[in-house]
Design a protein around this motif. Structure first.
Motif, PDB file in Angstrom:
ATOM      1  N   LEU A 126       0.833  -1.202   0.000  1.00 36.47           N
ATOM      2  CA  LEU A 126       0.000   0.000   0.000  1.00 36.47           C
ATOM      3  C   LEU A 126       0.867   1.251   0.000  1.00 36.47           C
ATOM      4  O   LEU A 126       0.586   2.220  -0.707  1.00 36.47           O
ATOM      5  CB  LEU A 126      -0.934   0.001   1.208  1.00 36.47           C
ATOM      6  CG  LEU A 126      -1.975  -1.129   1.260  1.00 36.47           C
ATOM      7  CD1 LEU A 126      -2.862  -0.969   2.490  1.00 36.47           C
ATOM      8  CD2 LEU A 126      -2.819  -1.158  -0.004  1.00 36.47           C
ATOM      9  N   PHE A 161     -10.489  -1.302  -3.910  1.00 37.12           N
ATOM     10  CA  PHE A 161     -10.739  -0.923  -2.526  1.00 37.12           C
ATOM     11  C   PHE A 161     -12.118  -0.292  -2.333  1.00 37.12           C
ATOM     12  O   PHE A 161     -12.753  -0.490  -1.297  1.00 37.12           O
ATOM     13  CB  PHE A 161      -9.655   0.044  -2.041  1.00 37.12           C
ATOM     14  CG  PHE A 161      -8.447  -0.654  -1.487  1.00 37.12           C
ATOM     15  CD1 PHE A 161      -8.287  -0.832  -0.124  1.00 37.12           C
ATOM     16  CD2 PHE A 161      -7.467  -1.153  -2.329  1.00 37.12           C
ATOM     17  CE1 PHE A 161      -7.184  -1.497   0.390  1.00 37.12           C
ATOM     18  CE2 PHE A 161      -6.363  -1.821  -1.836  1.00 37.12           C
ATOM     19  CZ  PHE A 161      -6.212  -1.997  -0.472  1.00 37.12           C
ATOM     20  N   ASN A 167     -13.546  -5.639  -1.889  1.00 36.42           N
ATOM     21  CA  ASN A 167     -12.810  -5.261  -0.676  1.00 36.42           C
ATOM     22  C   ASN A 167     -13.345  -6.084   0.497  1.00 36.42           C
ATOM     23  O   ASN A 167     -14.380  -5.768   1.071  1.00 36.42           O
ATOM     24  CB  ASN A 167     -12.962  -3.764  -0.403  1.00 36.42           C
ATOM     25  CG  ASN A 167     -12.109  -3.305   0.776  1.00 36.42           C
ATOM     26  OD1 ASN A 167     -11.673  -4.109   1.593  1.00 36.42           O
ATOM     27  ND2 ASN A 167     -11.882  -2.005   0.860  1.00 36.42           N
ATOM     28  N   TYR A 173      -9.142  -0.427   6.324  1.00 38.30           N
ATOM     29  CA  TYR A 173      -9.351  -0.202   4.894  1.00 38.30           C
ATOM     30  C   TYR A 173     -10.562  -0.949   4.337  1.00 38.30           C
ATOM     31  O   TYR A 173     -10.821  -0.902   3.133  1.00 38.30           O
ATOM     32  CB  TYR A 173      -8.110  -0.619   4.104  1.00 38.30           C
ATOM     33  CG  TYR A 173      -6.891   0.212   4.404  1.00 38.30           C
ATOM     34  CD1 TYR A 173      -6.827   1.549   4.028  1.00 38.30           C
ATOM     35  CD2 TYR A 173      -5.802  -0.352   5.080  1.00 38.30           C
ATOM     36  CE1 TYR A 173      -5.701   2.307   4.306  1.00 38.30           C
ATOM     37  CE2 TYR A 173      -4.675   0.406   5.360  1.00 38.30           C
ATOM     38  CZ  TYR A 173      -4.622   1.735   4.974  1.00 38.30           C
ATOM     39  OH  TYR A 173      -3.515   2.484   5.259  1.00 38.30           O
ATOM     40  N   ARG A 179     -14.576   3.481   5.363  1.00 38.16           N
ATOM     41  CA  ARG A 179     -13.342   2.702   5.493  1.00 38.16           C
ATOM     42  C   ARG A 179     -12.827   2.250   4.126  1.00 38.16           C
ATOM     43  O   ARG A 179     -11.614   2.237   3.890  1.00 38.16           O
ATOM     44  CB  ARG A 179     -13.580   1.495   6.400  1.00 38.16           C
ATOM     45  CG  ARG A 179     -13.724   1.837   7.882  1.00 38.16           C
ATOM     46  CD  ARG A 179     -14.062   0.598   8.698  1.00 38.16           C
ATOM     47  NE  ARG A 179     -14.138   0.904  10.112  1.00 38.16           N
ATOM     48  CZ  ARG A 179     -13.130   0.782  10.974  1.00 38.16           C
ATOM     49  NH1 ARG A 179     -11.962   0.376  10.535  1.00 38.16           N
ATOM     50  NH2 ARG A 179     -13.285   1.076  12.246  1.00 38.16           N
ATOM     51  N   ARG A 180     -13.747   1.867   3.239  1.00 40.26           N
ATOM     52  CA  ARG A 180     -13.310   1.429   1.906  1.00 40.26           C
ATOM     53  C   ARG A 180     -12.675   2.571   1.122  1.00 40.26           C
ATOM     54  O   ARG A 180     -11.865   2.341   0.222  1.00 40.26           O
ATOM     55  CB  ARG A 180     -14.499   0.859   1.122  1.00 40.26           C
ATOM     56  CG  ARG A 180     -15.126  -0.374   1.742  1.00 40.26           C
ATOM     57  CD  ARG A 180     -15.929  -1.172   0.726  1.00 40.26           C
ATOM     58  NE  ARG A 180     -16.929  -0.391   0.020  1.00 40.26           N
ATOM     59  CZ  ARG A 180     -18.172  -0.200   0.425  1.00 40.26           C
ATOM     60  NH1 ARG A 180     -18.576  -0.715   1.596  1.00 40.26           N
ATOM     61  NH2 ARG A 180     -19.031   0.508  -0.299  1.00 40.26           N
ATOM     62  N   ARG A 182     -10.759   4.821   2.489  1.00 37.83           N
ATOM     63  CA  ARG A 182      -9.592   5.319   3.220  1.00 37.83           C
ATOM     64  C   ARG A 182      -8.306   5.230   2.412  1.00 37.83           C
ATOM     65  O   ARG A 182      -7.516   6.178   2.377  1.00 37.83           O
ATOM     66  CB  ARG A 182      -9.444   4.557   4.543  1.00 37.83           C
ATOM     67  CG  ARG A 182      -8.229   5.006   5.341  1.00 37.83           C
ATOM     68  CD  ARG A 182      -8.253   4.511   6.757  1.00 37.83           C
ATOM     69  NE  ARG A 182      -7.087   4.990   7.490  1.00 37.83           N
ATOM     70  CZ  ARG A 182      -6.992   4.992   8.809  1.00 37.83           C
ATOM     71  NH1 ARG A 182      -7.989   4.543   9.557  1.00 37.83           N
ATOM     72  NH2 ARG A 182      -5.897   5.440   9.405  1.00 37.83           N
ATOM     73  N   PHE A 183      -8.068   4.081   1.752  1.00 32.73           N
ATOM     74  CA  PHE A 183      -6.833   3.950   0.989  1.00 32.73           C
ATOM     75  C   PHE A 183      -6.790   4.963  -0.154  1.00 32.73           C
ATOM     76  O   PHE A 183      -5.747   5.564  -0.431  1.00 32.73           O
ATOM     77  CB  PHE A 183      -6.684   2.540   0.433  1.00 32.73           C
ATOM     78  CG  PHE A 183      -5.499   2.382  -0.473  1.00 32.73           C
ATOM     79  CD1 PHE A 183      -4.213   2.554   0.005  1.00 32.73           C
ATOM     80  CD2 PHE A 183      -5.669   2.096  -1.819  1.00 32.73           C
ATOM     81  CE1 PHE A 183      -3.116   2.430  -0.838  1.00 32.73           C
ATOM     82  CE2 PHE A 183      -4.585   1.969  -2.670  1.00 32.73           C
ATOM     83  CZ  PHE A 183      -3.307   2.136  -2.175  1.00 32.73           C
ATOM     84  N   GLU A 186      -5.766   8.216   1.214  1.00 34.34           N
ATOM     85  CA  GLU A 186      -4.333   8.288   1.507  1.00 34.34           C
ATOM     86  C   GLU A 186      -3.528   8.522   0.231  1.00 34.34           C
ATOM     87  O   GLU A 186      -2.510   9.230   0.255  1.00 34.34           O
ATOM     88  CB  GLU A 186      -3.885   7.007   2.214  1.00 34.34           C
ATOM     89  CG  GLU A 186      -4.453   6.897   3.633  1.00 34.34           C
ATOM     90  CD  GLU A 186      -4.010   5.647   4.364  1.00 34.34           C
ATOM     91  OE1 GLU A 186      -3.274   4.823   3.755  1.00 34.34           O
ATOM     92  OE2 GLU A 186      -4.393   5.478   5.534  1.00 34.34           O
TER      93      GLU A 186
END
Length: 316
Positions: A126, A161, A167, A173, A179-180, A182-183, A186
């Protein structure tokens, strides 16, 4: 001249009115999504590709968003590369050619979904992916691009994701829509740190990968839970891709996916239409509907594919 076209030609004048945005001011409302280009080995565009892109400006788009560009060798396959020095030099020439026609340019960055299930992707993987996105965005700015677009459609790691069916993680993540996302957030944070504050970050999303597929969001509430963190992370605009820009996104509402995105985020929203341009026949209901949204301020820009595209990934 066909008199049936006279009213719509008048309404379509809005496509060529200036659009002002704090980060991306354009001379019109039309966005071009080019088809696939011929490639040399290693995904490098041919020397004549800038001429092909200049031809796309004949219909006076204000912005051209490239076809998906591979930001790592593992994502390349038959896609144009956007990671080697030779490839970046060619994309700089393409960007300069578009600018010479008073049009703006944004690369569509693609990183392929990994072969292993989502929950097997390690933290180091990641981190590497986020670094790759940040580097590609910085390279986009360095070649003179006016914005960057993240491909979150089918086949991409971001898509892997965002969607509940792919996911299956149980950590921070995976799970609920926030939450899905989140990546992806980032990755956006990493891009923002690697580019200037005024450099626009866009993301391309689709409610359906293909006809009959499971939607990205099952309800407006779920869509809002996905979009809100993306906006908080720094997304400036959304490109909403669809087989039909007039198709209702949810049961019980006439609003399209792009209309819901615009309503929920108040961000610059680009709606893709399937109508071919220029118009040679009376306009479709889809095109007339999108024009009405532009006139009433419920949509910002419209995107079209000027030639039959050969997508590199399903449903995008």
């Amino acid at each position: 001249m066909n008199t049936l076209l006279l009213p719509i030609i008048h309404d379509a004048e809005i496509l060529f009115r200036p659009f002002v945005h704090p980060k991306l001011s354009l001379h019109g409302r039309l966005v071009c999504l080019p088809g696939a280009i011929p490639l040399q080995p290693w995904g490098i565009p041919y020397a004549h590709t800038p001429r092909l892109y200049r031809e796309y400006t004949a219909q006076r788009p204000a912005l051209i968003i490239s076809e998906p560009l591979a930001i790592t060798p593992t994502a390349a396959n038959t896609m144009p590369a956007f990671y080697s020095g030779a490839a970046l030099r060619e994309w700089k020439r393409i960007c300069q050619a578009v600018h010479a026609e008073h049009c703006k340019f944004a690369p569509l960055l693609f990183s392929a979904a990994l072969q292993q299930p989502c929950h097997h992707i390690s933290s180091s993987n990641l981190t590497e992916i986020k670094t790759t996105y940040a580097r590609a965005a910085a390279q986009s700015q360095s070649i003179g691009a006016d914005a960057v677009v993240l491909h979150a459609g089918a086949g991409s790691i971001l898509h892997q994701f965002l969607r509940a069916e792919s996911n299956n993680r149980t950590d921070e993540y995976g799970g609920d829509p926030t939450r899905r996302a989140r990546f992806v957030c980032e990755c956006i944070h990493a891009i923002r740190k690697s580019t200037a504050r005024h450099f626009p970050i866009m993301i391309a999303l689709s409610q359906w990968d293909s006809p009959g597929a499971t939607p990205l969001a099952a309800s407006p509430h779920e869509l809002e839970e996905l979009l809100h963190p993306l906006c908080e992370a720094g997304v400036d605009a959304f490109l909403c891709t669809s087989q039909n820009g007039n198709r209702p996104a949810f049961t019980g509402s006439p609003l399209s996916f792009a209309s819901w995105v615009r309503l929920l985020t108040h961000k610059l929203t680009i709606a893709e239409i399937s109508t071919a341009l220029p118009l040679t026949t009376p306009p479709s209901a889809e095109f007339a509907h999108i024009l009405r949204l532009l006139h009433t301020g419920q949509m910002d820009l419209i995107a079209h594919r000027p030639v039959p595209a050969t997508p590199h990934t399903p449903g995008f």
